[in-house]
Design a protein around this motif. Sequence first.
Motif, short mmCIF file in Angstrom:
data_model
loop_
_atom_site.label_atom_id
_atom_site.label_comp_id
_atom_site.label_asym_id
_atom_site.label_seq_id
_atom_site.Cartn_x
_atom_site.Cartn_y
_atom_site.Cartn_z
N ASP A 41 0.84 -1.20 0.00
CA ASP A 41 0.00 0.00 0.00
C ASP A 41 0.88 1.25 0.00
N TYR A 42 1.18 1.73 -1.20
CA TYR A 42 2.07 2.88 -1.33
C TYR A 42 1.38 4.20 -0.97
N GLN A 43 0.04 4.20 -0.95
CA GLN A 43 -0.69 5.45 -0.68
C GLN A 43 -0.32 6.02 0.69
N ARG A 44 0.01 5.14 1.63
CA ARG A 44 0.27 5.62 3.00
C ARG A 44 1.58 6.39 3.11
N VAL A 45 2.48 6.27 2.13
CA VAL A 45 3.74 7.01 2.20
C VAL A 45 3.67 8.34 1.46
N SER B 54 10.82 13.08 7.22
CA SER B 54 9.58 12.51 6.69
C SER B 54 9.58 12.63 5.16
N SER C 8 7.30 17.69 4.51
CA SER C 8 6.54 17.37 5.71
C SER C 8 7.40 17.29 6.96
N PRO D 137 2.75 11.92 1.41
CA PRO D 137 2.34 12.92 2.41
C PRO D 137 1.15 13.75 1.93
N GLN D 138 0.24 14.04 2.85
CA GLN D 138 -0.95 14.82 2.54
C GLN D 138 -0.88 16.23 3.12
#
Length: 375
Positions: free
Chosen positions: A255-259, A355, A351, A261-262
């Motif tokens: 699951d690359y979406q979690r890395v 991070s 971030s 940053p938002q």
Amino acid sequence: MNITVPKKLLSDQLSLLERIVPSRSANPLYTYLGLYAEEGALILFGTNGEVDLEVRLPAEAQSLPRVLVPAQPFFQLVRSLPGDLVALGLASEPGQGGQLELSSGRFRTRLSLAPAEGYPELLVPEGEDKGAFPLRTRMPSGELVKALTHVRYAASNEEYRAIFRGVQLEFSPQGFRAVASDGYRLALYDLPLPQGFQAKAVVPARSVDEMVRVLKGADGAEADLALGEGVLALALEGGSGVRMALRLMEGEFPDYQRVIPQEFALRVQVEGEALREAVRRVSVLSDRQNHRVDLLLEEGRILLSAEGDYGKGQEEVPAQVEGPGMAVAYNARYLLEALAPVGDRAHLGISGPTSPSLIWGDGEGYRAVVVPLRV
């Protein structure tokens, strides 16, 4: 002679096959180039076990049965032929002892043929028959090239990295995405081309390279993609019809979406080429082990610096910095590769000093994630 074809056309298309057909292989038949002819067309094909490729050339041709010719001598001979036209034909019946006659200008030779029995069946789909390829879509070849080339650099070249040696293609009603990662950085490219199905496929990065070469020769034609069990097929129609099949890797990305940053503590806008050139210059003096380049992000500027065995270097680049000042360090090569697809204006979302950072450009579907070096 049964077949006459312009030398330049033949040579150009053979350059695609020359990258596919190996000079050595555990299966000796893989080192042969296949060819046959139908009324008005010469068809060439080859495989290396991971990529199948078939090229259809318009030619003055009569029917010619499927034969196998030693690939490397054939490639070398065609490149050096003296005439503008190439003539091909059977000097004797195919099978044991069969020969292919090749002539151009004043040159003439005969190449021994191998029996076609035992040559693997190509996995390219036949016409509109869905058969083993139930999922099909079409997209502009230029857009597909852009998506693949923007992310290819992030795929790992290390054999032990398993799934990270591939590029994941994602098809969904929202659009098409190409994504690659080696576990240390991530690159993705979104195309707003809604798909009529939802699926993922991981193509080996080396196969992606061959796919891009084929697509670049498409002159803007539409690319037909078809997904089957363990195979992605590509077809292009035009002056020369090209079909290829790529064996897929097993598994899918974590699951690359979690890395990605938002939220960012700091946002930076900077002229893309100015930052790239500064990183290149400063990194010449970086440590040879981790290629570290330090960025001090302050109001109105980015101060880049590096230090290694050969000395110290620094350069200042004007930038629009929103947020508190911060120092962050990157592997210079990773940073440059992430910045390379960005256009005139580069955006950096920071971030934190340790991070993941996000890099993107104006008006493109490209985004890259780079993890800073620890202090």
